[in-house]
Design a protein around this motif. Structure first.
Motif, PDB file in Angstrom:
ATOM      1  N   ASN A 305      -7.971   7.383  -4.090  1.00 53.38           N
ATOM      2  CA  ASN A 305      -6.631   7.901  -3.852  1.00 53.38           C
ATOM      3  C   ASN A 305      -6.455   8.349  -2.405  1.00 53.38           C
ATOM      4  O   ASN A 305      -5.398   8.163  -1.801  1.00 53.38           O
ATOM      5  CB  ASN A 305      -6.341   9.071  -4.797  1.00 53.38           C
ATOM      6  CG  ASN A 305      -5.027   8.895  -5.522  1.00 53.38           C
ATOM      7  OD1 ASN A 305      -4.663   7.782  -5.883  1.00 53.38           O
ATOM      8  ND2 ASN A 305      -4.316   9.981  -5.745  1.00 53.38           N
ATOM      9  N   GLY A 306      -7.498   8.962  -1.856  1.00 60.26           N
ATOM     10  CA  GLY A 306      -7.432   9.396  -0.461  1.00 60.26           C
ATOM     11  C   GLY A 306      -7.261   8.221   0.474  1.00 60.26           C
ATOM     12  O   GLY A 306      -6.485   8.278   1.442  1.00 60.26           O
ATOM     13  N   TRP A 307      -7.982   7.133   0.198  1.00 55.68           N
ATOM     14  CA  TRP A 307      -7.847   5.922   1.009  1.00 55.68           C
ATOM     15  C   TRP A 307      -6.420   5.388   0.929  1.00 55.68           C
ATOM     16  O   TRP A 307      -5.841   4.990   1.937  1.00 55.68           O
ATOM     17  CB  TRP A 307      -8.845   4.878   0.512  1.00 55.68           C
ATOM     18  CG  TRP A 307      -8.860   3.603   1.301  1.00 55.68           C
ATOM     19  CD1 TRP A 307      -9.564   3.352   2.449  1.00 55.68           C
ATOM     20  CD2 TRP A 307      -8.127   2.405   1.010  1.00 55.68           C
ATOM     21  NE1 TRP A 307      -9.316   2.074   2.886  1.00 55.68           N
ATOM     22  CE2 TRP A 307      -8.444   1.462   2.031  1.00 55.68           C
ATOM     23  CE3 TRP A 307      -7.246   2.034  -0.004  1.00 55.68           C
ATOM     24  CZ2 TRP A 307      -7.907   0.180   2.050  1.00 55.68           C
ATOM     25  CZ3 TRP A 307      -6.699   0.754   0.022  1.00 55.68           C
ATOM     26  CH2 TRP A 307      -7.037  -0.156   1.030  1.00 55.68           C
ATOM     27  N   LEU A 308      -5.857   5.397  -0.283  1.00 52.33           N
ATOM     28  CA  LEU A 308      -4.481   4.917  -0.464  1.00 52.33           C
ATOM     29  C   LEU A 308      -3.473   5.829   0.228  1.00 52.33           C
ATOM     30  O   LEU A 308      -2.505   5.358   0.836  1.00 52.33           O
ATOM     31  CB  LEU A 308      -4.149   4.829  -1.960  1.00 52.33           C
ATOM     32  CG  LEU A 308      -4.896   3.752  -2.756  1.00 52.33           C
ATOM     33  CD1 LEU A 308      -4.626   3.912  -4.255  1.00 52.33           C
ATOM     34  CD2 LEU A 308      -4.484   2.362  -2.293  1.00 52.33           C
ATOM     35  N   MET A 309      -3.705   7.146   0.169  1.00 50.60           N
ATOM     36  CA  MET A 309      -2.771   8.097   0.774  1.00 50.60           C
ATOM     37  C   MET A 309      -2.777   8.031   2.292  1.00 50.60           C
ATOM     38  O   MET A 309      -1.799   8.423   2.937  1.00 50.60           O
ATOM     39  CB  MET A 309      -3.089   9.521   0.288  1.00 50.60           C
ATOM     40  CG  MET A 309      -2.729   9.765  -1.169  1.00 50.60           C
ATOM     41  SD  MET A 309      -3.342  11.354  -1.784  1.00 50.60           S
ATOM     42  CE  MET A 309      -2.368  12.508  -0.818  1.00 50.60           C
ATOM     43  N   ASP A 310      -3.892   7.574   2.882  1.00 49.49           N
ATOM     44  CA  ASP A 310      -3.925   7.390   4.336  1.00 49.49           C
ATOM     45  C   ASP A 310      -3.096   6.185   4.761  1.00 49.49           C
ATOM     46  O   ASP A 310      -2.776   6.026   5.943  1.00 49.49           O
ATOM     47  CB  ASP A 310      -5.373   7.197   4.812  1.00 49.49           C
ATOM     48  CG  ASP A 310      -6.126   8.517   4.906  1.00 49.49           C
ATOM     49  OD1 ASP A 310      -5.488   9.539   5.242  1.00 49.49           O
ATOM     50  OD2 ASP A 310      -7.343   8.528   4.644  1.00 49.49           O
ATOM     51  N   ARG A 311      -2.754   5.311   3.800  1.00 49.27           N
ATOM     52  CA  ARG A 311      -2.054   4.070   4.126  1.00 49.27           C
ATOM     53  C   ARG A 311      -0.654   3.984   3.540  1.00 49.27           C
ATOM     54  O   ARG A 311       0.187   3.253   4.047  1.00 49.27           O
ATOM     55  CB  ARG A 311      -2.895   2.874   3.636  1.00 49.27           C
ATOM     56  CG  ARG A 311      -4.137   2.668   4.482  1.00 49.27           C
ATOM     57  CD  ARG A 311      -5.220   1.912   3.745  1.00 49.27           C
ATOM     58  NE  ARG A 311      -6.369   1.697   4.638  1.00 49.27           N
ATOM     59  CZ  ARG A 311      -7.269   2.640   4.919  1.00 49.27           C
ATOM     60  NH1 ARG A 311      -7.155   3.845   4.380  1.00 49.27           N
ATOM     61  NH2 ARG A 311      -8.273   2.387   5.742  1.00 49.27           N
ATOM     62  N   PHE A 312      -0.408   4.697   2.446  1.00 46.70           N
ATOM     63  CA  PHE A 312       0.879   4.628   1.773  1.00 46.70           C
ATOM     64  C   PHE A 312       1.432   6.034   1.540  1.00 46.70           C
ATOM     65  O   PHE A 312       0.772   7.032   1.829  1.00 46.70           O
ATOM     66  CB  PHE A 312       0.737   3.884   0.430  1.00 46.70           C
ATOM     67  CG  PHE A 312       0.125   2.517   0.549  1.00 46.70           C
ATOM     68  CD1 PHE A 312       0.854   1.451   1.058  1.00 46.70           C
ATOM     69  CD2 PHE A 312      -1.189   2.298   0.178  1.00 46.70           C
ATOM     70  CE1 PHE A 312       0.295   0.192   1.182  1.00 46.70           C
ATOM     71  CE2 PHE A 312      -1.775   1.039   0.299  1.00 46.70           C
ATOM     72  CZ  PHE A 312      -1.024  -0.021   0.795  1.00 46.70           C
ATOM     73  N   ASN A 313       2.634   6.088   1.011  1.00 50.82           N
ATOM     74  CA  ASN A 313       3.290   7.365   0.716  1.00 50.82           C
ATOM     75  C   ASN A 313       2.509   8.123  -0.365  1.00 50.82           C
ATOM     76  O   ASN A 313       2.393   7.661  -1.500  1.00 50.82           O
ATOM     77  CB  ASN A 313       4.721   7.080   0.243  1.00 50.82           C
ATOM     78  CG  ASN A 313       5.529   8.349   0.073  1.00 50.82           C
ATOM     79  OD1 ASN A 313       5.059   9.346  -0.446  1.00 50.82           O
ATOM     80  ND2 ASN A 313       6.779   8.307   0.514  1.00 50.82           N
ATOM     81  N   GLY A 314       1.959   9.284   0.012  1.00 51.76           N
ATOM     82  CA  GLY A 314       1.147  10.069  -0.919  1.00 51.76           C
ATOM     83  C   GLY A 314       1.896  10.506  -2.163  1.00 51.76           C
ATOM     84  O   GLY A 314       1.315  10.595  -3.251  1.00 51.76           O
TER      85      GLY A 314
END
Length: 449
Positions: A305-314
């Motif tokens: 999730n952290g990896w995704l939040m660095d790239r997309f809208n958290g």
């Protein structure tokens, strides 16, 4: 040199890894100490002749203490420093947990668990804040979420230990171990953990400790005079609270509060009562702590999730997790009648999704608030959220005490996950509205110039 620019330009250092490890262990022992009481509850019922209704205040005592600790003690870090509050909170919850092993009745245990909770509540928000302030911006969500995985891993490890340790050494041994280990950690942090460089810069831009600390990340730090990237300034605790509730942050603040509250309702409702429900349902007693541990262990999904939040809208990332959490939790009850395998798969799936979302909320909050109010914002979210843990524990206790069917119990527990999804969507709309208004005002000012 802006401090965030400096952190973004450097390679991840061994010094930052040391900070990460210590903050991970704070989260680990926080999770272990918070969940331990649920694992020993069946033995307390048997040994002290208590009822399920008697367990509700005892299971809630540390959670109430944690809520008060986060709300009252947590924001003091914006005034006195992250490290000071971390040391004090770790000392309180480690000693409180050790003393709890000496309790001779429920009343004594409730008092000691409340004291333990005061430290637990203040520890994790400060750990999140301190680590986030040493992270490069493009990896912050991944790093902090990975650190926060310590909480569910600690809760899960406690369950696995309990399944083996309690039958051989008694419930007291679990409390004793859960207190000794964080006490040793607090001694290590006293000598090894630095204060937040951002906090020091906020207090005194000429403090020589700033170059000294950042010099352990890169020797080039000694040639710079550092400054914050925003217009932060030293403010009182009251002013920090006013910032959290200002027009710019109010909707996001309430959304985060409700979301964290709802998530902990699910987590503690399951972790605190699953061992008791398993035993009463005639299932193997040792499976209760293990299933609770597996549910908590799902929090390791926060790394992805952290990896995704660095790239997309958290906000959207967490909303997706909570939506599917509602589906999985709602199906857990019927799965009991299908097979133990289906039940375990859904329990692990729900744990992964729910704990992934829950573990991501502090880093979302740390990113949301400005430096001068960051710990206050994160602490108040965690503090109000801890009342959700109390509500979940009491709600689950009421349903268990009234012998509600498993299907009904888990359908009720699915409702908070739906609320979490709505909160994230509302927060996102509010942020877009605020940014749109800011951009419009900026365009007007430029046109006038």
């Amino acid at each position: 040199m802006r401090i965030q620019t400096f952190l973004d330009q450097q390679k991840w250092s061994g010094f930052q890894t040391l900070i990460f490890v210590m903050m991970f262990l704070v989260a680990f022992f926080d999770g272990m100490d918070t969940a331990v009481i649920g694992y020993i509850a069946p033995d307390l019922i048997r040994e002290w002749g208590s009822s399920k209704a008697d367990m509700i205040p005892m299971l809630s005592a540390a959670l109430i203490g944690a809520a008060i600790g986060a709300i009252v003690l947590g924001p003091l870090a914006d005034k006195f420093g992250r490290k000071v509050l971390l040391l004090v909170s770790a000392f309180i919850f480690s000693v409180g947990c050790m003393l709890s092993s000496c309790a001779e009745n429920l009343t004594q245990l409730e008092i000691l668990r409340f004291i333990t909770g005061l430290g637990l509540g203040a520890a994790l928000p400060n750990a999140v804040t301190l680590l986030s302030e040493y992270c490069p911006a493009h990896k912050r969500a991944f790093i902090v979420n990975t650190m926060y995985c310590g909480f569910p891993i600690g809760a899960a490890t406690g369950g696995f230990f309990a399944a083996y340790l309690i039958p051989h050494a008694g419930w007291e041994s679990m409390l004793l171990i859960s207190g000794i280990l964080p006490f040793v950690l607090s001694l290590c942090m006293l000598f090894l953990l630095p204060e937040s460089a951002r906090y020091l810069l906020l207090k005194n831009a000429n403090d020589p400790c700033i170059q000294s600390i950042l010099g352990k990340i890169s020797s080039s730090a000694r040639q710079y005079q550092f400054q914050l990237e925003d217009n932060s300034s030293t403010v009182s605790v009251l002013q920090s609270m006013k910032t959290v509730f200002s027009a710019k942050y109010a909707v996001g603040t309430l959304s985060l509060w409700i979301c964290f509250f709802s998530g902990l309702m699910i987590f503690y409702g399951i972790v605190n009562w699953m061992p008791v429900l398993f035993k009463e349902a005639g299932m193997p007693a040792h499976l209760g702590p293990i299933v609770s541990g597996l549910f908590a262990l799902g929090g390791i999904g926060a790394m992805l999730n952290g990896w995704l939040m660095d790239r997309f809208n958290g906000n959207y990332v967490i909303a997706v997790c909570t939506f599917f959490t509602a589906l999985c939790v709602g199906l857990i009850g019927p799965a009991v009648h299908w097979s133990l395998t289906a039940f375990m798969i859904l329990m692990i799936g729900a744990g992964t999704l729910q704990n992934t979302a829950q573990s991501s909320l502090p880093v979302l909050a740390a990113k949301f608030y400005p430096t001068e109010a960051r710990t206050t914002g994160v602490s108040w979210m965690c503090g109000i959220g801890r009342f959700g843990a109390v509500a979940g524990t009491m709600c689950m206790g009421y349903m268990a005490n009234n012998n509600m069917a498993w299907t009904q119990i888990f359908m009720v527990l699915a409702i908070p996950a739906v609320v979490m999804t709505l909160c994230m969507l509302i927060k996102n709309i509010a942020e877009n509205s605020t940014h749109g208004s800011h951009d419009k005002n900026l365009a007007t000012d430029l046109a006038e110039e």
